[in-house]
Motif scaffolding. Sequence first.
Motif, PDB file in Angstrom:
ATOM      1  N   GLY A 185      26.859  26.039  39.670  1.00 38.87           N
ATOM      2  CA  GLY A 185      26.239  25.285  40.510  1.00 38.87           C
ATOM      3  C   GLY A 185      24.932  25.929  40.901  1.00 38.87           C
ATOM      4  O   GLY A 185      24.240  26.600  40.302  1.00 38.87           O
ATOM      5  N   ASP A 186      24.705  25.869  42.404  1.00 38.24           N
ATOM      6  CA  ASP A 186      23.495  26.625  42.980  1.00 38.24           C
ATOM      7  C   ASP A 186      23.996  27.743  43.782  1.00 38.24           C
ATOM      8  O   ASP A 186      23.417  28.266  44.549  1.00 38.24           O
ATOM      9  CB  ASP A 186      22.600  25.502  43.650  1.00 38.24           C
ATOM     10  N   ALA A 187      25.290  28.329  43.431  1.00 33.62           N
ATOM     11  CA  ALA A 187      25.620  29.389  44.349  1.00 33.62           C
ATOM     12  C   ALA A 187      24.633  30.614  44.191  1.00 33.62           C
ATOM     13  O   ALA A 187      24.024  30.939  43.137  1.00 33.62           O
ATOM     14  CB  ALA A 187      27.234  29.906  43.615  1.00 33.62           C
ATOM     15  N   LEU A 219      23.328  25.134  52.031  1.00 30.07           N
ATOM     16  CA  LEU A 219      24.224  24.206  51.116  1.00 30.07           C
ATOM     17  C   LEU A 219      24.466  24.888  49.766  1.00 30.07           C
ATOM     18  O   LEU A 219      25.539  24.435  48.915  1.00 30.07           O
ATOM     19  CB  LEU A 219      23.895  22.764  50.810  1.00 30.07           C
ATOM     20  N   ASN A 220      23.620  25.472  49.167  1.00 38.68           N
ATOM     21  CA  ASN A 220      23.668  25.827  48.024  1.00 38.68           C
ATOM     22  C   ASN A 220      25.156  26.744  47.504  1.00 38.68           C
ATOM     23  O   ASN A 220      25.874  26.918  46.698  1.00 38.68           O
ATOM     24  CB  ASN A 220      22.596  26.980  47.345  1.00 38.68           C
ATOM     25  N   ASN A 221      25.270  27.613  48.815  1.00 34.89           N
ATOM     26  CA  ASN A 221      26.540  28.580  48.757  1.00 34.89           C
ATOM     27  C   ASN A 221      27.905  27.688  49.049  1.00 34.89           C
ATOM     28  O   ASN A 221      29.016  28.488  48.731  1.00 34.89           O
ATOM     29  CB  ASN A 221      26.275  29.654  49.737  1.00 34.89           C
ATOM     30  N   THR A 278      29.039  19.589  42.532  1.00 32.58           N
ATOM     31  CA  THR A 278      29.377  21.109  43.129  1.00 32.58           C
ATOM     32  C   THR A 278      28.794  21.144  44.715  1.00 32.58           C
ATOM     33  O   THR A 278      29.299  21.866  45.219  1.00 32.58           O
ATOM     34  CB  THR A 278      28.529  21.801  42.186  1.00 32.58           C
ATOM     35  N   HIS A 279      27.777  20.454  44.815  1.00 34.91           N
ATOM     36  CA  HIS A 279      27.296  20.329  46.328  1.00 34.91           C
ATOM     37  C   HIS A 279      26.371  19.500  46.586  1.00 34.91           C
ATOM     38  O   HIS A 279      25.805  18.792  45.644  1.00 34.91           O
ATOM     39  CB  HIS A 279      26.929  22.025  46.540  1.00 34.91           C
ATOM     40  N   PRO A 280      26.247  18.750  47.918  1.00 34.85           N
ATOM     41  CA  PRO A 280      25.705  17.648  47.921  1.00 34.85           C
ATOM     42  C   PRO A 280      24.252  17.715  47.937  1.00 34.85           C
ATOM     43  O   PRO A 280      23.302  17.294  49.002  1.00 34.85           O
ATOM     44  CB  PRO A 280      26.277  17.119  49.541  1.00 34.85           C
ATOM     45  N   HIS A 281      23.541  18.394  47.072  1.00 37.79           N
ATOM     46  CA  HIS A 281      22.156  18.325  46.955  1.00 37.79           C
ATOM     47  C   HIS A 281      21.800  17.360  45.912  1.00 37.79           C
ATOM     48  O   HIS A 281      22.526  17.154  44.989  1.00 37.79           O
ATOM     49  CB  HIS A 281      21.265  19.699  46.476  1.00 37.79           C
ATOM     50  N   GLU A 282      20.727  16.511  46.063  1.00 37.58           N
ATOM     51  CA  GLU A 282      20.288  15.344  45.315  1.00 37.58           C
ATOM     52  C   GLU A 282      20.267  15.770  43.793  1.00 37.58           C
ATOM     53  O   GLU A 282      20.954  14.932  42.876  1.00 37.58           O
ATOM     54  CB  GLU A 282      18.949  15.150  45.658  1.00 37.58           C
ATOM     55  N   ASP A 283      19.807  16.967  43.388  1.00 40.99           N
ATOM     56  CA  ASP A 283      19.772  17.256  42.175  1.00 40.99           C
ATOM     57  C   ASP A 283      21.195  17.590  41.195  1.00 40.99           C
ATOM     58  O   ASP A 283      21.067  17.919  40.126  1.00 40.99           O
ATOM     59  CB  ASP A 283      18.573  18.546  41.813  1.00 40.99           C
ATOM     60  N   HIS A 284      22.212  17.463  41.934  1.00 42.45           N
ATOM     61  CA  HIS A 284      23.435  17.677  41.599  1.00 42.45           C
ATOM     62  C   HIS A 284      24.300  16.571  41.726  1.00 42.45           C
ATOM     63  O   HIS A 284      25.043  16.128  40.790  1.00 42.45           O
ATOM     64  CB  HIS A 284      24.156  18.994  42.172  1.00 42.45           C
ATOM     65  N   ILE A 285      23.943  15.477  42.790  1.00 47.15           N
ATOM     66  CA  ILE A 285      24.997  14.515  42.820  1.00 47.15           C
ATOM     67  C   ILE A 285      24.324  13.160  42.991  1.00 47.15           C
ATOM     68  O   ILE A 285      24.721  12.201  43.001  1.00 47.15           O
ATOM     69  CB  ILE A 285      25.728  14.667  44.404  1.00 47.15           C
TER      70      ILE A 285
HETATM   71 ZN   LIG Z   1      21.320  22.814  45.681  1.00 48.27          ZN
END
Ligand SMILES: [Zn+2]
Length: 396
Positions: free
Chosen positions: A222-224, A202-204, A124-131
Amino acid sequence: MMKRSAILALILAFLLAVLAGCSSSSTSTSDQPAANAKTIASTVPSKPQTDNQESRPPAANPQPSGDRVLKVHFLDVGQADSILVQFPNGQNMLVDAGNNDDGPVVVSYLKSKGVSRIDYLVGTHPHEDHIGGMDNVIRAFDIGQVYMPRVTTTTKTFEDVLLAVKEKGLKISTAKAGVTVLDQGSLKVNFVAPCGSNYEDLNNWSAVTRIQYGSTAFLLTGDAEAQSEEEMLASRANLKADVLKVGHHGSSSSTTPAFLKAVAPKYAVISVGAWNDYGHPHKETLAKLANAGVQVYRTDRDGTVVFTSDGKNITVEKLGSTIRPRAPDAGGVVAPTAPVTPTGSKGGYIGNKNSKKFHRPDCRWAAEIAPQNRVEFKTREEAVAAGYVPCKVCRP
Ligand SMILES: [Zn+2]
Ligand SMILES: [Zn+2]
């Protein structure tokens, strides 16, 4: 340790790969201020959007057949996201893969569900808790199409994903509003965000996936945060869903009243870790969901939660602690894995005015804070008193 030039080459490869999957019928314009991706975008011709889509012919009958079901598994990966979608046509989709440490548990959960191929892999977006666990997933399974938003970061986690993508000879398609992943009559999967191409947070950038099966629908956000939610509303895309994966782990930065009203979910899932440092889910979000009469499931309390849709009705199953060992008391004790570190002994802390998080000076996230958003604190207490929350990576 990778050489800087090798890393740059990887990022460039990412950009080119993303561009190759880029849609020409984009709703986002290219006259936004130039990020790196943008600069290159203007020099590389885009392929038509149909290249992004499955070439499989649509089902003859748009009504779902009764014995085939859609299963959506919200994996208990602690303070992170990972969602396995098993389509009635036998294909699989994975949306996010948890933190770096979660890679092996995500892989083994998928294998336990008989998954050998992930037809659609969404970061969804390049934050560690997602990718974070995505490199493990890419190496462990046969992978079809990889979707990510067109944004880059310089973290080791992101580079690991690019490296795994490259090793497998995969390409990355752009995840953004208007892109259709699947359209087979009664089964439709599309992205409704990101709508724009320039976000500070990045969340958006989060790819927001809507899955429709028969008369039932799921929205994975995701984190939108509020900005993206506003844009989704303005885009007039169909956001209605029976099941909402609540944005940003239940943070008050997401789930605006207007967005919640438009989605009008029956069920909500909050993917959140016990003992998390952010106070997620925020009580404001829980109150909004309760007031709207939404039934809430939380991975910190319910463990992995699995929804099954036959195209008309949805059933819910709580698997409990199938992935992570539960704490003896999930009520707020300190996680046993949290490193014991002295506070205030390393020459202060760095805060991010934008995210309201604070870090140890040597944290990789601290290094990414833009100068205008940077604030220093002498002590941990000072940061907390100023309303900043500790980063979960460096755990200051
Ligand atoms: Zn995030
Ligand atoms: Zn997150």
